[in-house]
Motif scaffolding. Sequence first.
Motif, mmCIF file in Angstrom:
data_model
loop_
_atom_site.group_PDB
_atom_site.id
_atom_site.type_symbol
_atom_site.label_atom_id
_atom_site.label_comp_id
_atom_site.label_asym_id
_atom_site.label_seq_id
_atom_site.Cartn_x
_atom_site.Cartn_y
_atom_site.Cartn_z
ATOM 1 N N VAL A 1 0.834 -1.203 0.000
ATOM 2 C CA VAL A 1 0.000 0.000 0.000
ATOM 3 C C VAL A 1 0.869 1.253 0.000
ATOM 4 C CG1 VAL A 1 -1.650 1.347 1.347
ATOM 5 C CG2 VAL A 1 -1.999 -1.107 1.050
ATOM 6 N N SER A 2 1.946 1.255 0.791
ATOM 7 C CA SER A 2 2.825 2.424 0.837
ATOM 8 C C SER A 2 3.489 2.669 -0.521
ATOM 9 C CB SER A 2 3.890 2.251 1.916
ATOM 10 O OG SER A 2 4.749 1.164 1.617
ATOM 11 N N GLN A 3 3.832 1.607 -1.244
ATOM 12 C CA GLN A 3 4.421 1.772 -2.575
ATOM 13 C C GLN A 3 3.392 2.292 -3.582
ATOM 14 O OE1 GLN A 3 7.557 1.672 -3.243
ATOM 15 N NE2 GLN A 3 8.026 1.071 -1.144
ATOM 16 N N MET A 4 2.154 1.835 -3.471
ATOM 17 C CA MET A 4 1.098 2.341 -4.345
ATOM 18 C C MET A 4 0.883 3.834 -4.122
ATOM 19 S SD MET A 4 -1.539 -0.871 -3.882
ATOM 20 C CE MET A 4 -2.910 -0.123 -4.733
ATOM 21 N N VAL A 5 0.862 4.258 -2.863
ATOM 22 C CA VAL A 5 0.688 5.678 -2.554
ATOM 23 C C VAL A 5 1.870 6.486 -3.083
ATOM 24 C CG1 VAL A 5 0.533 7.358 -0.678
ATOM 25 C CG2 VAL A 5 -0.765 5.231 -0.552
ATOM 26 N N ALA A 6 3.083 5.948 -2.919
ATOM 27 C CA ALA A 6 4.283 6.667 -3.356
ATOM 28 C C ALA A 6 4.295 6.895 -4.861
ATOM 29 C CB ALA A 6 5.531 5.893 -2.929
ATOM 30 N N HIS A 7 3.709 5.990 -5.636
ATOM 31 C CA HIS A 7 3.732 6.098 -7.096
ATOM 32 C C HIS A 7 2.395 6.567 -7.667
ATOM 33 C CE1 HIS A 7 7.699 4.225 -7.733
ATOM 34 N NE2 HIS A 7 7.408 3.537 -6.641
ATOM 35 N N LEU A 8 1.517 7.035 -6.797
ATOM 36 C CA LEU A 8 0.187 7.417 -7.270
ATOM 37 C C LEU A 8 0.221 8.671 -8.152
ATOM 38 C CD1 LEU A 8 -2.567 6.173 -7.004
ATOM 39 C CD2 LEU A 8 -3.053 7.670 -5.076
ATOM 40 N N ASP A 9 1.079 9.636 -7.813
ATOM 41 C CA ASP A 9 1.186 10.827 -8.653
ATOM 42 C C ASP A 9 1.651 10.463 -10.062
ATOM 43 O OD1 ASP A 9 0.248 12.575 -6.837
ATOM 44 O OD2 ASP A 9 2.107 13.699 -6.545
ATOM 45 N N HIS A 10 2.609 9.555 -10.152
ATOM 46 C CA HIS A 10 3.062 9.074 -11.458
ATOM 47 C C HIS A 10 1.900 8.443 -12.214
ATOM 48 C CE1 HIS A 10 6.187 7.295 -14.199
ATOM 49 N NE2 HIS A 10 5.169 6.475 -14.450
ATOM 50 N N GLY A 11 1.103 7.650 -11.503
ATOM 51 C CA GLY A 11 -0.052 7.016 -12.137
ATOM 52 C C GLY A 11 -1.089 8.018 -12.588
ATOM 53 N N HIS A 12 -1.316 9.068 -11.776
ATOM 54 C CA HIS A 12 -2.262 10.110 -12.172
ATOM 55 C C HIS A 12 -1.801 10.791 -13.456
ATOM 56 C CE1 HIS A 12 -4.511 9.389 -8.698
ATOM 57 N NE2 HIS A 12 -4.021 10.292 -7.878
ATOM 58 N N GLY A 13 -0.494 11.093 -13.528
ATOM 59 C CA GLY A 13 0.027 11.735 -14.732
ATOM 60 C C GLY A 13 -0.166 10.878 -15.972
ATOM 61 N N ALA A 14 0.109 9.577 -15.838
ATOM 62 C CA ALA A 14 -0.087 8.660 -16.963
ATOM 63 C C ALA A 14 -1.562 8.588 -17.351
ATOM 64 C CB ALA A 14 0.436 7.265 -16.598
ATOM 65 N N ALA A 15 -2.456 8.601 -16.352
ATOM 66 C CA ALA A 15 -3.895 8.522 -16.627
ATOM 67 C C ALA A 15 -4.388 9.759 -17.364
ATOM 68 C CB ALA A 15 -4.662 8.345 -15.311
ATOM 69 N N ILE A 16 -3.917 10.924 -16.944
ATOM 70 C CA ILE A 16 -4.358 12.164 -17.591
ATOM 71 C C ILE A 16 -3.888 12.209 -19.033
ATOM 72 C CG2 ILE A 16 -3.927 14.656 -17.591
ATOM 73 C CD1 ILE A 16 -4.296 14.674 -14.650
ATOM 74 N N LEU A 17 -2.667 11.746 -19.302
ATOM 75 C CA LEU A 17 -2.188 11.711 -20.690
ATOM 76 C C LEU A 17 -3.050 10.805 -21.547
ATOM 77 C CD1 LEU A 17 1.705 11.619 -20.946
ATOM 78 C CD2 LEU A 17 0.111 13.378 -21.659
ATOM 79 N N LYS A 18 -3.360 9.619 -21.054
ATOM 80 C CA LYS A 18 -4.198 8.696 -21.829
ATOM 81 C C LYS A 18 -5.566 9.309 -22.114
ATOM 82 C CE LYS A 18 -2.189 4.246 -20.416
ATOM 83 N NZ LYS A 18 -1.167 4.622 -19.444
ATOM 84 N N ALA A 19 -6.164 9.912 -21.082
ATOM 85 C CA ALA A 19 -7.487 10.522 -21.262
ATOM 86 C C ALA A 19 -7.428 11.685 -22.245
ATOM 87 C CB ALA A 19 -8.025 10.993 -19.912
#
Length: 514
Positions: A471-489
């Motif tokens: 869970v701590s690793q998911m939270v740490a990389h969540l901003d990276h995931g948000h950025g990737a999601a916004i690009l795809k959208a």
Amino acid sequence: MNWVRGISLRFVVLFVLWTLPVACYVAIGAFAIYQTGWFYKIVWLLPGMWGAAWLIGKMWKPPKVHRSFSGKPLSAPSFWTPQDSSAIQIVEDYRREVQDIDSQTIMDLNRYIRDAQILAERLAKHYHNRTRDEFFHPLTLVEILAVIHLAAEDLEQWVLESIPGSDLATIGQIKRLPKVVNALDVVQKVVYVGSAVLNPAKMLAYPLWRKSANVTVELQNELIRGFYQRFLRQLGYYLIEMYSGRLRSGSRRYRSKFSEMSEVAHEFDRGETSIDDLDDLSTTIAVMGQVNAGKSSLVNALLHNQVATTNVLPETRSVTRHQYSVPGSNNLVTLLDTPGYDEADVSRDQLAEIQKAAETADMILLVMAANSSARDADRQMLDEVAAVYEQNRKLKPPSVIVVLTHIDLLRPVREWDPPYDWRQPHALKEESMAAAVQYAGELFGDKVSDYACVYTGTDHPIDSGTLDDVVSQMVAHLDHGHGAAILKAFYRKLSDDRFKTLKNQVFQLFKAVR
């Protein structure tokens, strides 16, 4: 005098009316001090200050354009791809090597155009490997205009906020500024020589006074260099955005989608903030792994006591969606439970479904059994994921977090006393976990962003602490995931709107020619 002809009569009258009272006060004050007998005691104060200014200016050399007012280097926002991030070095290298600029060259518009062209050529070679004659070929007219608009708009805001009088002084007045400075220099000389009548010793300090006046010019050039550095920084940022394809829909749509994140990345005075609270975020985390690696058990453990909506991912038969709330985040994410693949072989149908999940994913949890050394299928899977994003560089690759399960089966097998800290191992079980992570790191290298060790079995109770690592690793990389999601959208929306935009353009053209 020649300098008077270049200045309007109105300016001369206003200047005299403004300076005459000041001159009177200076003369009366000097006379009053002379009458008290203090004049000769404090008369060396000004030459002393001038000497200090000259000495500091001599020893503290003014930096060149590439070193002045540069602030922090251009940094990559969360939605930039690896190709975009590597382009930062091109911009920074050019900012360091650009020729110096001063009050004379700052007004040369050809200088701006030439530097912009050189920087654009270098970035074009980085993105498209284009020659000098072809670096505009992949670009649309809208993209070029968007760069000009966005960079000019940012620079305008900075000038308004940072340069006093920038909204009052006209171009004509700025062009006359060198003549005004020369006129003031003449007035200063006359006043200085005139004041020497009362104190002839001041003439001895005249050369020192003239040298100290150069410090003012250097300070003016510092401000000019800072302005030009700001121009190069903003220009480089939006040239990267242009070559990435994010300006294809124009500056207005770009601002509406990326404004807050881009400001966090390239504004001087804004602190780094998380993009976790931005609206319209839908981040997808794909859970992948070999058969019997503990993939489904991990999903079930994460979703414990949560109401999960489950359906089949479009264009697949067995990839299911689960809504999951990551602790520490305000946004729901989607967990994709993908079909397990086999070490011996990955079927074509399995590969197609997993590849589809990889294209959709903004973060990947790659689940592996910690007690197994069979990693060929996992390595093949990571190569397939890398190939998907190598073919589409405008998208941001997902962070890959390797999750090692079955840690209870590591030596000593009979020992079970969680929580375990494998990053700073002390017990034998922790050392075994650290060795398993090291082995995976040697196999996968930089293809993996981070590692976590969890227990999701049935032989021992599962408490909240057993999932803290992942869970701590998911939270740490969540901003990276948000950025990737916004690009795809963004690109998906851009693709969907192309036909509509073309239809509106044709309609407007038809109306214009009627």
